[in-house]
Design an enzyme around this catalytic site. Sequence first.
Site, PDB file in Angstrom:
ATOM      1  N   ARG A 181       0.842  -1.191   0.000  1.00  0.00           N
ATOM      2  CA  ARG A 181       0.000   0.000   0.000  1.00  0.00           C
ATOM      3  C   ARG A 181       0.881   1.246   0.000  1.00  0.00           C
ATOM      4  NH1 ARG A 181      -1.518  -3.638   3.793  1.00  0.00           N
ATOM      5  NH2 ARG A 181      -3.623  -4.490   3.796  1.00  0.00           N
ATOM      6  N   ARG A 196     -25.899 -12.568  -0.073  1.00  0.00           N
ATOM      7  CA  ARG A 196     -26.325 -11.451  -0.916  1.00  0.00           C
ATOM      8  C   ARG A 196     -25.226 -10.417  -1.059  1.00  0.00           C
ATOM      9  NH1 ARG A 196     -31.353  -8.506   1.599  1.00  0.00           N
ATOM     10  NH2 ARG A 196     -31.125  -7.373  -0.358  1.00  0.00           N
ATOM     11  N   ASP A 225     -34.535  -6.151  -2.282  1.00  0.00           N
ATOM     12  CA  ASP A 225     -35.316  -7.325  -1.895  1.00  0.00           C
ATOM     13  C   ASP A 225     -36.317  -7.614  -2.999  1.00  0.00           C
ATOM     14  OD1 ASP A 225     -34.001  -7.623   0.517  1.00  0.00           O
ATOM     15  OD2 ASP A 225     -35.410  -6.357   1.620  1.00  0.00           O
ATOM     16  N   GLU A 226     -36.756  -8.852  -3.069  1.00  0.00           N
ATOM     17  CA  GLU A 226     -37.632  -9.266  -4.165  1.00  0.00           C
ATOM     18  C   GLU A 226     -38.973  -8.555  -4.161  1.00  0.00           C
ATOM     19  OE1 GLU A 226     -39.278 -13.327  -3.476  1.00  0.00           O
ATOM     20  OE2 GLU A 226     -38.126 -13.187  -1.626  1.00  0.00           O
ATOM     21  N   ASP A 227     -39.432  -8.092  -2.991  1.00  0.00           N
ATOM     22  CA  ASP A 227     -40.744  -7.461  -2.905  1.00  0.00           C
ATOM     23  C   ASP A 227     -40.646  -5.947  -2.793  1.00  0.00           C
ATOM     24  OD1 ASP A 227     -39.548  -7.625  -0.468  1.00  0.00           O
ATOM     25  OD2 ASP A 227     -41.301  -8.328   0.640  1.00  0.00           O
ATOM     26  N   GLU A 281     -28.346  -8.883   8.273  1.00  0.00           N
ATOM     27  CA  GLU A 281     -27.225  -8.646   7.372  1.00  0.00           C
ATOM     28  C   GLU A 281     -27.194  -7.196   6.889  1.00  0.00           C
ATOM     29  OE1 GLU A 281     -30.447  -8.753   4.556  1.00  0.00           O
ATOM     30  OE2 GLU A 281     -30.035  -9.826   6.411  1.00  0.00           O
ATOM     31  N   ASP A 282     -28.367  -6.572   6.755  1.00  0.00           N
ATOM     32  CA  ASP A 282     -28.410  -5.180   6.320  1.00  0.00           C
ATOM     33  C   ASP A 282     -27.906  -4.236   7.414  1.00  0.00           C
ATOM     34  OD1 ASP A 282     -30.515  -5.877   7.892  1.00  0.00           O
ATOM     35  OD2 ASP A 282     -32.056  -4.883   6.708  1.00  0.00           O
ATOM     36  N   ARG A 309     -33.473  -8.325  15.610  1.00  0.00           N
ATOM     37  CA  ARG A 309     -32.630  -7.252  15.079  1.00  0.00           C
ATOM     38  C   ARG A 309     -32.054  -6.393  16.201  1.00  0.00           C
ATOM     39  NH1 ARG A 309     -33.153  -6.725   9.637  1.00  0.00           N
ATOM     40  NH2 ARG A 309     -32.862  -4.470   9.495  1.00  0.00           N
TER      41      ARG A 309
END
Length: 788
Positions: free
Chosen positions: A441, A593, A609-611, A697-698, A741
């Site tokens: 680095r 994800r 998300d799917e929805d 996870e979010d 959560r």
Amino acid sequence: MQAKKRYILVFVSCAFLAYAYFGGYRLKVSPLRPRRAQHESAKDGGVQPHEQLPGFLSSLELQELQKLQGNQSRNPEEMPKSSSVTSTRRYDCRMETCFDFTRCYDRFLVYVYPPEPLNSLGAAPPSSANYQKILTAIQESRYHTSDPTAACLFVLGIDTLDRDLLSDDYVRNVPSRLARLPHWNNGRNHLIFNLYSGTWPDYAENSLGFDAGEAILAKASMGVLQLRHGFDVSIPLFHKQFPLRAGATGSVQSNNFPANKKYLLAFKGKRYVHGIGSETRNSLFHLHNGRDMVLVTTCRHGKSWRELQDNRCDEDNREYDRYDYETLLQNSTFCLVPRGRRLGSFRFLEALQAGCIPVLLSNAWVLPFESKIDWKQAAIWADERLLLQVPDIVRSIPPERIFALRQQTQVLWERYFGSIEKIVFTTFEIIRERLPDYPVRSSLVWNSSPGALLTLPTFADSSRLVLAYILPYPCATKYPESIVTNCRYMPFLLNSMGAEPRHNYTAVIYVQIGAALGPNAALYKLVRTITKSQFVERILVLWAADRPLPLKKRWPSTNHIPLHVISLGGSTRSQGAGPTSQTTEGRPSISQRFLPYDEIQTDAVLSLDEDAILNTDELDFAYTVWRDFPERIVGYPARAHFWDDSKNAWGYTSKWTNYYSIVLTGAAFYHRYYNYLYTNWLSLLLLKTVQQSSNCEDILMNLLVSHVTRKPPIKVTQRKGYKDRETGRSPWNDPDHFIQRQSCLNTFAAVFGYMPLIRSNLRMDPMLYRDPVSNLRKKYRQIELVGS
């Protein structure tokens, strides 16, 4: 005329002979040697050939070489058959001579020796609290391995921090304990941590009480003559209450502080009436004026201080009691850091944390991590022999540099010195960069936020374009375009380089429910919405549902936009499911994800998300906002954290308040580098918590980004809900979901060692949003059609 020519010829001949004699004699004497040594050498009839050259051998090796030359001059037959000239001594080590690189080619792993067995009295071997913290930090990290054959480095289970014979933490019989270690091998590839060496009266720096052999020393209070450059690592001296993990942040919380505080220079500490380290501290009273210079000392320490006190002790003690140490730290522009019995001092780290610029009075001290950290950006040097010049030095520093120095103290404290864990990991990374095939680095990375520990040079873009880390100068627009391109891949370096993220984004849809795919399904509508976006480059569907993948014909048309479907260990169909499909083995984890998939080639990632229910204008506007803040999470659904005094724990709320600290990744943009950091840097304890709960996870991604940037996420427009309310099987409808959560949030804060989340009340709206003007004048017209 003939006589004149003869005289000239004789004169030239004599001059030539004189030049040849005296000039040839001077060539025998090395110009590198002192003039006195040259005269002494002339008296002795010259020097030995090996003494004419700069030496790279130790004194013991030179003695052995002289013995061999003496034997050779006396009788060649009497020369020994073998010699120890090439034997490696501890103080002669380099990485090339005392380190086995072949153990580190695959991975950089660290093996910690197990604790020694109980003694005959059933007592455990002694070990200090700080050394236990060091071992805990290693064992709970990604560096750790329980297999010694896979290890690159070995760390002792024997406490070597305090090697002062008079200390209660001194561990005895270390040489015999080292001899019993199965992988000791004279210390090769071993790392030894040490804070104190030597004892009264001389406190010899190299007095450890055992032979470290070829081991690397990570040692505090190292001097320039004892440090083996490129091999040993100088670490800071820290006290017994130093935190294992992040601990307290820097005291400078904002940039709105004055350049000059109440006191210009301050110091409060004990002084030694006699012995090593006493000269400097005993003279500090000359600088004390009680106004802008407060330097107070006391000799009231130790069991026999009354017997050893001098004429100034009583006066110094009275002045010492007038000032509070913490108050001085917080209200001083500069803090004096004089040497004590040893070169290092606790006050060095204390000054860094307080944002008080250290003024160093310790000649020959090698500052911590000096090979990587540019201390000229954070500290001031003074000479112990010129103590009275210190006031003039600090008064001559302009306010602009004071401001920059103070800011840099906070960067270094938070990134490298805020905890034992950070000190240990920084030591590992310095050693790791010495490996032949590991990218190095640049100084820009090491000396700017977020620092080297959070800048992984093995990231795919940077490993292909390693020039970004090897170049000695920072990347900026004044350099060739190829260099700027090489350096653009870290989101937090873009502003300093004057670069921008690459165009377009990859949409990643995480499917956990897997409802039937049809024109009225939320997933079907979402894919169609994304396809209409002008900035989308690719759509990636992560199928984690138990249901089989839909047939290819059931997916909506995406025109020229590639659609990839990856099954995360769930059920699959033969003959392929989507336009491009693949399958991963094993039980799916919700953290998948955030894996750094090869299909993600853009800097921007749209996580969905799917929805999720968003229109195309909302996606495009959020993307344009993200391009201005590529180091942050930018999205729609916001949540907040708070401290609950009744439970003495962190709370989590989804109520629509005037602030937020979390933007859920169910509809948010972020940089792809965070996928790599989430997968390859986060503690395994954190990932295990997410795996076991199939949740949070979010939240963890938000903590990670806030930990890296020290900035909050950004919410876009006022949309509150983003889920398809017709989906009844959503796990987010589970009443235990909220409790889980909240538990995750407290676990994450404990592992991080502090709460990284930062509150914000900023919201980004489009121009003319909700303004009473014609809709034709607005760029993102569909956004206002969305209810809050």
